[in-house]
Design an enzyme around this catalytic site. Structure first.
Site, PDB file in Angstrom:
ATOM      1  N   HIS A   1     -61.852 121.155  90.377  1.00  0.00           N
ATOM      2  CA  HIS A   1     -60.848 121.422  89.348  1.00  0.00           C
ATOM      3  C   HIS A   1     -59.511 121.804  89.968  1.00  0.00           C
ATOM      4  O   HIS A   1     -58.822 122.710  89.487  1.00  0.00           O
ATOM      5  CB  HIS A   1     -61.316 122.554  88.412  1.00  0.00           C
ATOM      6  CG  HIS A   1     -62.456 122.165  87.509  1.00  0.00           C
ATOM      7  ND1 HIS A   1     -62.279 121.517  86.316  1.00  0.00           N
ATOM      8  CD2 HIS A   1     -63.790 122.340  87.644  1.00  0.00           C
ATOM      9  CE1 HIS A   1     -63.460 121.322  85.732  1.00  0.00           C
ATOM     10  NE2 HIS A   1     -64.400 121.805  86.526  1.00  0.00           N
TER      11      HIS A   1
ATOM     12  N   ASP B   1     -67.139 126.095  89.180  1.00  0.00           N
ATOM     13  CA  ASP B   1     -67.985 125.201  88.377  1.00  0.00           C
ATOM     14  C   ASP B   1     -67.740 123.736  88.723  1.00  0.00           C
ATOM     15  O   ASP B   1     -66.672 123.371  89.214  1.00  0.00           O
ATOM     16  CB  ASP B   1     -67.718 125.420  86.879  1.00  0.00           C
ATOM     17  CG  ASP B   1     -66.257 125.170  86.520  1.00  0.00           C
ATOM     18  OD1 ASP B   1     -65.375 125.604  87.311  1.00  0.00           O
ATOM     19  OD2 ASP B   1     -65.988 124.554  85.492  1.00  0.00           O
ATOM     20  N   GLU B   2     -68.739 122.947  88.443  1.00  0.00           N
ATOM     21  CA  GLU B   2     -68.632 121.485  88.483  1.00  0.00           C
ATOM     22  C   GLU B   2     -67.964 120.971  89.756  1.00  0.00           C
ATOM     23  O   GLU B   2     -67.145 120.054  89.690  1.00  0.00           O
ATOM     24  CB  GLU B   2     -67.861 120.990  87.253  1.00  0.00           C
ATOM     25  CG  GLU B   2     -68.566 121.353  85.959  1.00  0.00           C
ATOM     26  CD  GLU B   2     -67.755 121.003  84.714  1.00  0.00           C
ATOM     27  OE1 GLU B   2     -68.337 120.461  83.779  1.00  0.00           O
ATOM     28  OE2 GLU B   2     -66.546 121.299  84.677  1.00  0.00           O
ATOM     29  N   ALA B   3     -68.340 121.535  90.907  1.00  0.00           N
ATOM     30  CA  ALA B   3     -67.727 121.113  92.172  1.00  0.00           C
ATOM     31  C   ALA B   3     -68.494 119.908  92.712  1.00  0.00           C
ATOM     32  O   ALA B   3     -69.044 119.941  93.818  1.00  0.00           O
ATOM     33  CB  ALA B   3     -67.728 122.273  93.160  1.00  0.00           C
ATOM     34  N   GLN B   4     -68.498 118.856  91.927  1.00  0.00           N
ATOM     35  CA  GLN B   4     -69.336 117.704  92.271  1.00  0.00           C
ATOM     36  C   GLN B   4     -68.794 116.900  93.443  1.00  0.00           C
ATOM     37  O   GLN B   4     -69.495 116.038  93.983  1.00  0.00           O
ATOM     38  CB  GLN B   4     -69.512 116.809  91.032  1.00  0.00           C
ATOM     39  CG  GLN B   4     -70.416 117.453  89.988  1.00  0.00           C
ATOM     40  CD  GLN B   4     -69.892 117.265  88.570  1.00  0.00           C
ATOM     41  OE1 GLN B   4     -69.044 116.417  88.317  1.00  0.00           O
ATOM     42  NE2 GLN B   4     -70.390 118.066  87.638  1.00  0.00           N
TER      43      GLN B   4
END
Ligand code: ACM
Length: 549
Positions: free
Chosen positions: A294, A357-360
């Site tokens: 993000h 979060d969501e550190a893909q």
């Protein structure tokens, strides 16, 4: 449900058991002669809740009290009433924040002078009351003689003022002078929170909101005893806080917003103004810079933050998971040291939130190394690390705070992080997306919002218990609750208000009120009583058919 009803004429206490709570009033008249209501006696679930007529114990005297949200620990309507008039004074210590807040509110709508004086009668706010109640606790009593709020802290008195506000006619919320009378019916309230953290999160990264919009959002939430304001300041679409040592973050990274809309950022001075505004309401600001994912706005502002040394293009879409800080470069940690140092210096609260979060686009071993390292930087500047539940993969300190957000329950996939955090002794903030996210649509037809977690009508927003959601995460593992609002689809203050009201008060009540008071029927009728208050403040709330008929 047990309601204590003192039958005024017979002067004795009756215990009435009711199976559901409907209607608009709770009963109770003066306590039994000499005895008062026993300590520990609780009219649980009361508020606007209960309509008592005749009881087996005799002629109960129905005294109605307006609906209070969150429902207090105990509330007893009593005989008598106090009328605020042009000669009413507010009695409080000099500079008492609760008294100033109340005076400001009531002077506008009543037109009365309401001087704050050091002694006498009227509306007495005693912030050093020696109540012995838990933190933020207060007692509020209204009789023919006056109004008394007693607390052991300014914070408790302020929470009490928010309750008093809901006992006043809705027109008290108007910003222009209204006609009286300004009568508050007799009541005795004792109150304190179930959880110490009751948060509201606002995403100013996907769309930017101005200082005055943010302040209005805080003020509305403080009315429901929210005490943390989590400000999501950095994401792919925008960087919203001036960092003096890295000026392009705000100047370049702050330009954009979702859909090509206008961006913006807060100068540190503006941010400090928001913090101060929140402090006057006993609300603690938690700033969040999401990392290591993000981060496209930062990666667009500084080429050197990218592993390949090339600046990313600004992003105005709504996908997630595609960006990452370069966890293997030393410059990344110097950058974050600067950001954290500057943010810590302007943030009096205990938490700095680094998202997580969501550190893909970050490999898991790199993520864990990164989070463990930046956690130490946060601690170095005297703060605890807060982040989404993914941060629980790193080794955290007991004061660090993971926030559960995945829309999962029980032992479902996705609950492991929260469960392991609890096992390590961490206390979680609970913000399950399928109940607490205020950007979820109310119905399939809601113009704004998303539906990836669930369709969340008001009953669903209220229908969960933070200590029962996840197997292995019980009452003692929970620090509190939070209601986040993500703004991919929200561009105006009206948009925010429409999605937050009436659901934000549902999350606030879950965080504040005793578990045993949880009742949809009671909540619904007390929530309905908020409608005229929001209307008086021009809050553009959703007229849910579940609540407003
Ligand atoms: C989140 O909704 N990604 C925290």
């Amino acid at each position: 449900m047990v309601i204590l009803v003192d039958t005024g004429s017979m002067r004795r206490l009756a215990v009435v058991v009711v199976s559901s709570v409907v209607g608009l009033g709770l009963v109770v008249a003066p306590s039994p002669a000499g005895a008062g209501v026993k300590a520990g006696a609780r009219a649980v679930g009361a508020g606007a809740g209960v309509k008592a007529g005749e009881t087996g114990a005799g002629r109960a005297q129905a005294v109605r009290v307006p609906g209070v949200v969150p429902v207090p620990v105990s509330i007893r309507a009593t005989r008598g009433a106090y009328a605020i008039t042009s000669s009413t004074r507010i009695v409080a210590a000099p500079h008492d924040k609760a008294a100033s807040y109340l005076a400001h509110l009531l002077r506008r709508s009543t037109g009365y002078a309401l001087p704050i004086v050091g002694s006498g009668g009227g509306i007495v706010i005693d912030s050093a009351g020696g109540t012995g109640l838990p933190a933020e606790g207060y007692r509020l009593s209204v009789s023919g003689h006056g109004i008394l709020i007693k607390a052991d802290s300014g914070e408790g008195a302020f929470r009490g003022v928010q309750t008093l506000r809901q006992l006043l006619p809705a027109k008290a919320e108007k910003s222009t002078r209204q006609h009286g009378p300004w009568v508050v019916k007799g009541v005795q309230i004792e109150d304190y929170p179930r959880f110490s953290y009751r948060g509201a999160m606002l995403d100013v990264a996907r769309h930017f909101f101005t200082v005055s919009q943010v302040e209005r959002y805080i003020d509305l939430a403080a009315g429901y005893k929210v005490n943390y304001f989590h400000l999501h300041l950095g994401d792919d679409q925008g960087w919203r806080i001036q960092i003096k040592s890295w000026p392009r973050l705000a100047k370049i990274g702050g330009r954009t917003a979702v859909g090509g809309d206008r961006g913006g950022y807060f100068t540190q001075r503006e941010y400090a103004e928001i913090v101060k505004y929140a402090q006057r309401r006993y609300v603690t600001v938690v700033p969040e810079i999401d990392t290591p994912g993000h981060t496209n706005a930062a990666l667009a502002a500084y080429a050197k933050l990218n592993c390949d040394g090339k600046a990313r293009k600004p992003y105005t879409g709504t996908n997630v998971g595609f960006s990452s800080l370069c966890t293997s470069k030393e410059i990344t940690y110097r950058f974050l040291d600067d950001v954290i140092r500057e943010l810590a210096a302007i943030t009096p609260g205990p938490y700095l939130d680094l998202g997580g979060d969501e550190a893909q686009s970050t490999k898991q071993p790199d993520y864990v190394r990164f989070m463990s390292r930046v956690q130490k930087i946060v601690h170095k500047y005297g703060k605890s690390l807060m982040g989404w539940e993914e941060i629980a993969a790193a080794r955290l300190d007991a004061d660090d705070v993971p926030e559960h957000w995945n829309p999962v329950t029980g032992t479902q996939d996705g609950t492991q992080l929260a469960r392991s955090a609890a096992k390590k002794g961490l206390k979680l903030v609970m913000a399950p997306a399928d109940h607490a996210y205020l950007d979820m649509k109310y119905t399939k037809k809601t113009r704004l919002g998303q539906d990836w977690a669930a369709i969340v009508e008001v009953k669903r927003a209220y229908g969960w218990d933070p200590a029962k959601l996840i197997t292995g995460v019980g009452e003692d593992d929970v620090r509190g609750v939070e209601a986040p609002i993500w703004t991919e689809t929200m561009r105006t203050m009206n948009d925010l208000e429409y999605m937050a009201y009436p659901r934000l008060p549902a999350i606030a009540e879950i965080g504040w009120s005793p578990r045993a008071s949880h009742s949809w029927a009671s909540f619904r009728s007390r929530l309905a009583a908020q409608g005229p208050r929001w209307a008086a403040r021009d809050v553009d709330f959703y007229r849910s058919p579940q609540v407003f008929q």
